[in-house]
Write an enzyme that holds these catalytic residues in place. Structure first.
Site, PDB file in Angstrom:
ATOM      1  N   SER A  12       0.797  -1.225   0.000  1.00  0.00           N
ATOM      2  CA  SER A  12       0.000   0.000   0.000  1.00  0.00           C
ATOM      3  C   SER A  12       0.832   1.279   0.000  1.00  0.00           C
ATOM      4  O   SER A  12       0.288   2.372  -0.153  1.00  0.00           O
ATOM      5  CB  SER A  12      -0.944   0.019   1.212  1.00  0.00           C
ATOM      6  N   GLY A  13       2.140   1.165   0.154  1.00  0.00           N
ATOM      7  CA  GLY A  13       2.994   2.343   0.179  1.00  0.00           C
ATOM      8  C   GLY A  13       3.472   2.748  -1.202  1.00  0.00           C
ATOM      9  O   GLY A  13       3.063   2.192  -2.223  1.00  0.00           O
ATOM     10  N   CYS A 151      18.050   2.755  -1.010  1.00  0.00           N
ATOM     11  CA  CYS A 151      18.104   3.767  -2.060  1.00  0.00           C
ATOM     12  C   CYS A 151      19.390   4.591  -1.985  1.00  0.00           C
ATOM     13  O   CYS A 151      20.080   4.791  -2.995  1.00  0.00           O
ATOM     14  CB  CYS A 151      16.870   4.658  -2.014  1.00  0.00           C
ATOM     15  N   ASN A 316      14.576   7.199  -6.262  1.00  0.00           N
ATOM     16  CA  ASN A 316      14.630   6.321  -5.093  1.00  0.00           C
ATOM     17  C   ASN A 316      13.555   5.237  -5.117  1.00  0.00           C
ATOM     18  O   ASN A 316      13.728   4.170  -4.512  1.00  0.00           O
ATOM     19  CB  ASN A 316      14.500   7.132  -3.803  1.00  0.00           C
TER      20      ASN A 316
END
Length: 348
Positions: A12-13, A151, A316
């Site tokens: 969900s992110g 990242c 990222n």
């Protein structure tokens, strides 16, 4: 060809959104389950409106054993401890790509120092292949467990790998890394909320960032001699992007022409890393893509050493996150490494 069944955990992110955007159009993949602690029971588009009509899958939050059942591959964008819980339910035949920091390190002591707790599954440290294709491509092909790099780690490693591989990187390296707000996750906080973030620059965890030990491990494995890292991350008014500036010294005997050409030569055969011919790296040139840019600037010769500054830029959420995870997935199953990843960036 029968498609590979994939479960996305922590879907969900922002990283989950990027994973699903690409996996839903992957010719060899069927996404069979999307799991998250929020939006449970709702369609994927409730959290990711750009995927409206692309899938009828709904978010679920089952126990780990149920979450991974019937999946050939599991991609996890979960908190470290939850990733460890899921691994207890994963079979030896299933492939796993973990995007947390749970399994990137080999040292239990380094994990304790930088993550602030004991590792929940120290027996698994060292059992995951580090998922940086530009260094570990062949190992990834033969692995069933991949720990996708952070990242910041990806950006710093790509900037410095040419010099480590050439044997010209030793001793201290100082790095400033700038990041966008999407790296902080989808839930706003006082330091990531847009009205403040959009006008602000601030550092956080200076010299203590959790990506530091994986960077040192990777540079050492690539050929750096006794590397040490002083890393200062900076939160910037960007949504996406990582921009790295790394300062170090090389022997003055290394020819200037070879130093300038090194990033281009090192990444000449790489599909997702380039060294621009007429400028230094820029975030806007890679935004929304799985591409990374690297470059170098040469400073003065001081005694037996020359000052060098290396730069890198990437998105990222893509090369620094979901895109790189899919790159590893493609390698693990023997597919074209660039499947769903070849689109150019978004400009302007």
């Amino acid at each position: 060809m029968e498609r590979v069944k994939v479960a996305v955990l922590g879907a969900s992110g922002f990283a989950g959104a990027e994973l699903l955007r690409r996996l839903l159009v992957h010719p060899h993949v069927e996404v069979v389950r999307v799991c998250a602690a929020d939006h449970v029971g709702e369609l994927v588009a409730s959290a990711h409106p750009h995927l409206e009509g692309r899938t009828q899958l709904r978010f679920e939050n089952p126990p780990p054993a149920e979450a991974v059942r019937a999946a050939d591959a599991i991609l996890m964008g979960l908190p470290h401890a939850v990733s460890c819980q899921v691994m207890a339910a994963v079979s030896a035949e299933q492939r796993v790509i973990d995007m947390s920091g749970a399994f990137r390190l080999k040292s239990e002591q380094s994990y304790r120092e930088y993550y602030g707790s004991e590792h929940p599954r120290p027996d698994l440290l060292g059992s995951f292949c580090y998922g940086l294709p530009e260094l570990y491509r062949e190992q990834i092909r033969g692995s069933r467990r991949v720990a996708s790099p952070g990242c910041f780690a990806t950006g710093i490693e790509l900037a410095l790998l040419p010099f480590a591989r050439a044997g010209w990187l030793s001793g201290p390296v100082q790095v400033v890394g700038v990041t966008g707000s999407s790296g902080s996750g989808a839930t706003p906080s006082p330091t990531t909320h847009h009205p403040v973030r959009s006008h602000n620059l601030r550092t956080y965890r200076p010299l203590q960032h959790q990506h530091s030990p994986e960077i040192v491990e990777t540079l050492r494995a690539a050929g750096a001699s006794e590397p040490t890292l002083s890393f200062v991350p900076v939160s910037a008014p960007l949504v996406r992007g990582i921009f790295v500036t790394a300062f170090f010294r090389v022997p003055a005997s290394v020819p200037e022409q070879e130093l300038r050409a090194l990033p281009t030569v090192t990444y000449a055969s790489e599909r997702f890393v380039r060294s621009p011919a007429t400028r230094l790296p820029e975030v806007v040139a890679v935004l929304g893509s799985n591409d990374a840019e690297v470059g170098v600037a040469l400073g003065a010769v001081r005694g037996a050493e020359r000052e060098v500054t290396a730069f890198s830029a990437l998105d990222n959420l893509v090369k620094g996150g979901a895109g790189q995870a899919i790159q590893s997935l493609n390698l693990m199953f023997g597919w074209d490494e660039a499947l769903t990843l070849e689109s150019a960036g978004l400009y302007p």
